[in-house]
Design a protein around this motif. Structure first.
Motif, PDB file in Angstrom:
ATOM      1  N   ASP A 242      26.260  -2.740 -52.439  1.00  0.00           N
ATOM      2  CA  ASP A 242      27.036  -3.187 -51.279  1.00  0.00           C
ATOM      3  C   ASP A 242      28.461  -2.656 -51.330  1.00  0.00           C
ATOM      4  N   ILE A 243      29.057  -2.662 -52.499  1.00  0.00           N
ATOM      5  CA  ILE A 243      30.417  -2.145 -52.659  1.00  0.00           C
ATOM      6  C   ILE A 243      30.452  -0.657 -52.334  1.00  0.00           C
ATOM      7  N   ILE A 244      29.471   0.072 -52.801  1.00  0.00           N
ATOM      8  CA  ILE A 244      29.408   1.511 -52.535  1.00  0.00           C
ATOM      9  C   ILE A 244      29.260   1.770 -51.042  1.00  0.00           C
ATOM     10  N   LYS A 245      28.427   0.986 -50.362  1.00  0.00           N
ATOM     11  CA  LYS A 245      28.231   1.166 -48.918  1.00  0.00           C
ATOM     12  C   LYS A 245      29.538   0.959 -48.156  1.00  0.00           C
ATOM     13  N   VAL A 246      30.292  -0.073 -48.504  1.00  0.00           N
ATOM     14  CA  VAL A 246      31.564  -0.335 -47.828  1.00  0.00           C
ATOM     15  C   VAL A 246      32.542   0.817 -48.071  1.00  0.00           C
ATOM     16  N   ALA A 247      32.575   1.329 -49.278  1.00  0.00           N
ATOM     17  CA  ALA A 247      33.465   2.453 -49.585  1.00  0.00           C
ATOM     18  C   ALA A 247      33.070   3.690 -48.782  1.00  0.00           C
ATOM     19  N   LEU A 248      31.765   3.950 -48.672  1.00  0.00           N
ATOM     20  CA  LEU A 248      31.306   5.106 -47.900  1.00  0.00           C
ATOM     21  C   LEU A 248      31.637   4.960 -46.421  1.00  0.00           C
ATOM     22  N   GLU A 249      31.545   3.747 -45.890  1.00  0.00           N
ATOM     23  CA  GLU A 249      31.920   3.517 -44.488  1.00  0.00           C
ATOM     24  C   GLU A 249      33.391   3.856 -44.274  1.00  0.00           C
ATOM     25  N   SER A 250      34.244   3.461 -45.195  1.00  0.00           N
ATOM     26  CA  SER A 250      35.671   3.748 -45.095  1.00  0.00           C
ATOM     27  C   SER A 250      35.933   5.251 -45.146  1.00  0.00           C
TER      28      SER A 250
END
Length: 109
Positions: free
Chosen positions: A13-21
């Motif tokens: 989940d943390i990785i997904k949020v970073a990729l969205e940014s």
């Protein structure tokens, strides 16, 4: 991975949020060069990677029940959407998070 060798969901989940940014930043900074960046958020898709997630069988069962089409997302459905996004007609889509899940995210539990 935890002590049992299972992938920790929170890390994903943390990785997904970073990729969205990062995708949003690319969308803004590179648009002037004709480069677009969008995030495709696929529904539950049976893949070898999904099987590594603890509880994936339950996630798949819930997705099948919840999805208005009564099935999970297929890799082919996601690939077809990506092909559509490559058309000139989609050139104005930039910086978007697009759900490709057959309506799974809007259906009641």
């Amino acid at each position: 991975r935890n002590e049992q060798g299972e992938i920790e969901v929170a890390v994903g989940d943390i990785i997904k949020v970073a990729l969205e940014s990062v995708s949003r930043a690319i969308a803004v900074e590179y648009a002037r060069h004709g480069i677009r960046s969008n995030i495709i958020q696929a529904g539950v898709t049976p893949t070898p990677a999904l099987k590594l997630i603890p509880g994936s069988a339950g996630m798949t069962a819930v997705a099948e029940r919840r999805n208005p089409f009564g099935r999970t997302t297929t890799p082919e459905a996601v690939a077809d959407f990506i092909a559509l996004m490559c058309l000139d007609e989609a050139a104005w889509v930039n910086g978007a998070l697009i759900r490709v899940d057959g309506g799974e995210h809007i259906a009641p539990l």
